[in-house]
Design a protein around this motif. Sequence first.
Motif, PDB file in Angstrom:
ATOM      1  N   PRO A   4      14.174   2.792 -12.432  1.00  0.00           N
ATOM      2  CA  PRO A   4      13.422   2.737 -12.628  1.00  0.00           C
ATOM      3  C   PRO A   4      12.018   3.274 -13.498  1.00  0.00           C
ATOM      4  N   ALA A   5      12.553   4.567 -14.201  1.00  0.00           N
ATOM      5  CA  ALA A   5      11.262   5.025 -15.327  1.00  0.00           C
ATOM      6  C   ALA A   5      10.573   3.987 -16.087  1.00  0.00           C
ATOM      7  N   LEU A   6      11.180   3.034 -16.567  1.00  0.00           N
ATOM      8  CA  LEU A   6      10.506   2.273 -17.032  1.00  0.00           C
ATOM      9  C   LEU A   6      10.070   0.866 -16.473  1.00  0.00           C
ATOM     10  N   LEU A   7      11.309   0.411 -15.238  1.00  0.00           N
ATOM     11  CA  LEU A   7      10.756  -0.069 -14.954  1.00  0.00           C
ATOM     12  C   LEU A   7      10.333  -0.824 -13.229  1.00  0.00           C
ATOM     13  N   PRO A   8       9.648   0.096 -12.670  1.00  0.00           N
ATOM     14  CA  PRO A   8       9.554   0.366 -11.330  1.00  0.00           C
ATOM     15  C   PRO A   8       9.701  -0.985 -10.126  1.00  0.00           C
ATOM     16  N   ALA A   9      10.315  -0.561  -9.298  1.00  0.00           N
ATOM     17  CA  ALA A   9      10.477  -1.555  -7.975  1.00  0.00           C
ATOM     18  C   ALA A   9       8.832  -2.513  -7.632  1.00  0.00           C
ATOM     19  N   PRO A  10       9.147  -3.698  -7.211  1.00  0.00           N
ATOM     20  CA  PRO A  10       7.639  -4.837  -6.961  1.00  0.00           C
ATOM     21  C   PRO A  10       6.989  -3.762  -5.925  1.00  0.00           C
ATOM     22  N   GLY A  11       7.899  -3.654  -5.099  1.00  0.00           N
ATOM     23  CA  GLY A  11       7.321  -2.853  -3.642  1.00  0.00           C
ATOM     24  C   GLY A  11       6.735  -1.383  -4.344  1.00  0.00           C
ATOM     25  N   THR A  12       6.776  -0.886  -4.686  1.00  0.00           N
ATOM     26  CA  THR A  12       6.964   0.674  -5.821  1.00  0.00           C
ATOM     27  C   THR A  12       4.979   0.548  -6.201  1.00  0.00           C
ATOM     28  N   VAL A  13       5.423  -0.645  -7.302  1.00  0.00           N
ATOM     29  CA  VAL A  13       4.425  -1.154  -7.543  1.00  0.00           C
ATOM     30  C   VAL A  13       2.865  -1.232  -6.886  1.00  0.00           C
ATOM     31  N   LEU A  14       3.569  -2.551  -5.798  1.00  0.00           N
ATOM     32  CA  LEU A  14       2.837  -2.808  -4.698  1.00  0.00           C
ATOM     33  C   LEU A  14       1.670  -2.026  -4.258  1.00  0.00           C
ATOM     34  N   ALA A  15       2.225  -0.920  -4.001  1.00  0.00           N
ATOM     35  CA  ALA A  15       1.923   0.194  -2.818  1.00  0.00           C
ATOM     36  C   ALA A  15       1.021   1.195  -3.968  1.00  0.00           C
ATOM     37  N   ARG A  16       0.798   1.238  -4.541  1.00  0.00           N
ATOM     38  CA  ARG A  16       0.358   2.113  -5.824  1.00  0.00           C
ATOM     39  C   ARG A  16      -0.528   1.253  -6.126  1.00  0.00           C
ATOM     40  N   CYS A  17      -0.992  -0.507  -6.055  1.00  0.00           N
ATOM     41  CA  CYS A  17      -2.196  -0.795  -6.091  1.00  0.00           C
ATOM     42  C   CYS A  17      -3.484  -0.527  -5.128  1.00  0.00           C
ATOM     43  N   LEU A  18      -2.068  -0.768  -3.693  1.00  0.00           N
ATOM     44  CA  LEU A  18      -3.308  -0.646  -2.853  1.00  0.00           C
ATOM     45  C   LEU A  18      -3.773   0.459  -2.284  1.00  0.00           C
ATOM     46  N   ALA A  19      -3.377   1.256  -3.084  1.00  0.00           N
ATOM     47  CA  ALA A  19      -3.842   3.035  -3.345  1.00  0.00           C
ATOM     48  C   ALA A  19      -5.387   3.181  -3.307  1.00  0.00           C
ATOM     49  N   GLN A  20      -4.617   2.414  -5.271  1.00  0.00           N
ATOM     50  CA  GLN A  20      -5.779   2.403  -6.379  1.00  0.00           C
ATOM     51  C   GLN A  20      -6.892   1.978  -5.934  1.00  0.00           C
ATOM     52  N   ALA A  50      -8.648   0.965  -3.179  1.00  0.00           N
ATOM     53  CA  ALA A  50      -9.333   2.029  -2.375  1.00  0.00           C
ATOM     54  C   ALA A  50     -10.111   3.088  -2.659  1.00  0.00           C
ATOM     55  N   ASN A  51      -8.824   3.596  -4.037  1.00  0.00           N
ATOM     56  CA  ASN A  51      -9.838   4.855  -4.436  1.00  0.00           C
ATOM     57  C   ASN A  51     -11.076   3.894  -5.165  1.00  0.00           C
ATOM     58  N   PRO A  52     -12.195   5.064  -4.756  1.00  0.00           N
ATOM     59  CA  PRO A  52     -12.788   4.814  -5.650  1.00  0.00           C
ATOM     60  C   PRO A  52     -13.795   5.387  -7.017  1.00  0.00           C
ATOM     61  N   GLU A  53     -12.715   5.905  -8.138  1.00  0.00           N
ATOM     62  CA  GLU A  53     -12.356   5.935  -9.074  1.00  0.00           C
ATOM     63  C   GLU A  53     -11.596   4.815  -9.957  1.00  0.00           C
ATOM     64  N   PHE A  54     -10.795   4.896  -9.205  1.00  0.00           N
ATOM     65  CA  PHE A  54      -9.958   3.209  -9.952  1.00  0.00           C
ATOM     66  C   PHE A  54     -12.018   1.880  -9.630  1.00  0.00           C
ATOM     67  N   LEU A  55     -11.518   2.169  -8.814  1.00  0.00           N
ATOM     68  CA  LEU A  55     -13.213   0.592  -8.713  1.00  0.00           C
ATOM     69  C   LEU A  55     -14.213   1.088  -9.914  1.00  0.00           C
ATOM     70  N   GLY A  56     -14.635   2.394 -10.011  1.00  0.00           N
ATOM     71  CA  GLY A  56     -15.486   2.607 -10.967  1.00  0.00           C
ATOM     72  C   GLY A  56     -15.233   2.355 -12.401  1.00  0.00           C
ATOM     73  N   HIS A  57     -13.906   2.359 -13.101  1.00  0.00           N
ATOM     74  CA  HIS A  57     -12.584   1.409 -13.969  1.00  0.00           C
ATOM     75  C   HIS A  57     -13.162  -0.230 -14.030  1.00  0.00           C
ATOM     76  N   ASP A 108       1.282   3.550 -13.194  1.00  0.00           N
ATOM     77  CA  ASP A 108       0.187   3.300 -12.925  1.00  0.00           C
ATOM     78  C   ASP A 108       0.244   2.184 -14.251  1.00  0.00           C
ATOM     79  N   MET A 109       0.607   2.330 -15.535  1.00  0.00           N
ATOM     80  CA  MET A 109       0.967   0.993 -16.227  1.00  0.00           C
ATOM     81  C   MET A 109       0.572  -0.040 -15.592  1.00  0.00           C
ATOM     82  N   PHE A 110       1.629  -0.411 -14.588  1.00  0.00           N
ATOM     83  CA  PHE A 110       0.791  -1.862 -14.253  1.00  0.00           C
ATOM     84  C   PHE A 110       0.530  -2.559 -13.178  1.00  0.00           C
ATOM     85  N   VAL A 111      -0.725  -1.104 -12.677  1.00  0.00           N
ATOM     86  CA  VAL A 111      -1.970  -1.431 -11.671  1.00  0.00           C
ATOM     87  C   VAL A 111      -3.080  -2.230 -12.249  1.00  0.00           C
TER      88      VAL A 111
END
Length: 263
Positions: A42-58, A60-67, A229-232
């Motif tokens: 998992p440290a190298l290849l996280p589960a799709p659900g984990t990546v999806l949850a991180r994407c949804l959080a990011q 909505a993150n103003p800092e990420f949207l700025g990038h 965070d690399m996948f996002v």
Amino acid sequence: MSDPRERIRVSARLREGALGLLPILGLVGIWQAVVSLGLAPPALLPAPGTVLARCLAQFANPEFLGHAGATLSRLAVGFLAALVLGVGIGILAAASPGVLAVVRPLVRVLAPVPKVALYPAFILTLGFADASKIALVVADAVFPILLATLQGAAMVEPKLVWAARAAGTSPRAALLRVVLPATLPSILTGARIGLVVSCIVVFLAEMITSTDGLGYLLVRAARSFQTVDMFVPLIAISGLGLLLNGALGLARGRLLRGFPEEG
């Protein structure tokens, strides 16, 4: 949407969209299977659900949207500049044998060159800010647009130009009113290729040298070994390219509505 042909076209697009989702769902299924079977840590290849949850959080993150906005700005400026240059030079070359004699060997020599090799020179001359990244996007995206424009202009029926000239149209007006519209399908095809190239190149440039943008976020996450965070940023640039390509596809449908192949 009373026109039966329009309903058929919309139905066909919906079917194509549904079929296009199948390979993506299959890839996600394989990804999940690899994680579930423990074939990758998992440290190298996280589960799709984990990546999806991180994407949804990011997302909505103003800092990420700025990038993401910084990446989109560079991409848009570079792509539009490449579009203007590619179409302008292509149409001029189609109208002037002298210009074509200069442009054709340059294209043959420069088009195969990996433009990322020019990035150090762009940095030295334009600095580390946006200008060097935009220049790299232009250098890479201009060639598919230029080649498509040249190809489309070469296929324009000469009798159309002769008829316009016989009717009293000036050479410049014939170029704009006859050659350019007839070349539009090829131009838009080259533009879609150039758009994909722009997405790749701007992301790569931000990975090499940047303090913001989606490419920078990936490198920052990799340095701290934050694989989720690399996948996002990868998913974000993919989604951004998908949206822009869809918008260009809609514009193509409207612009080419009167063409036989679009009927």
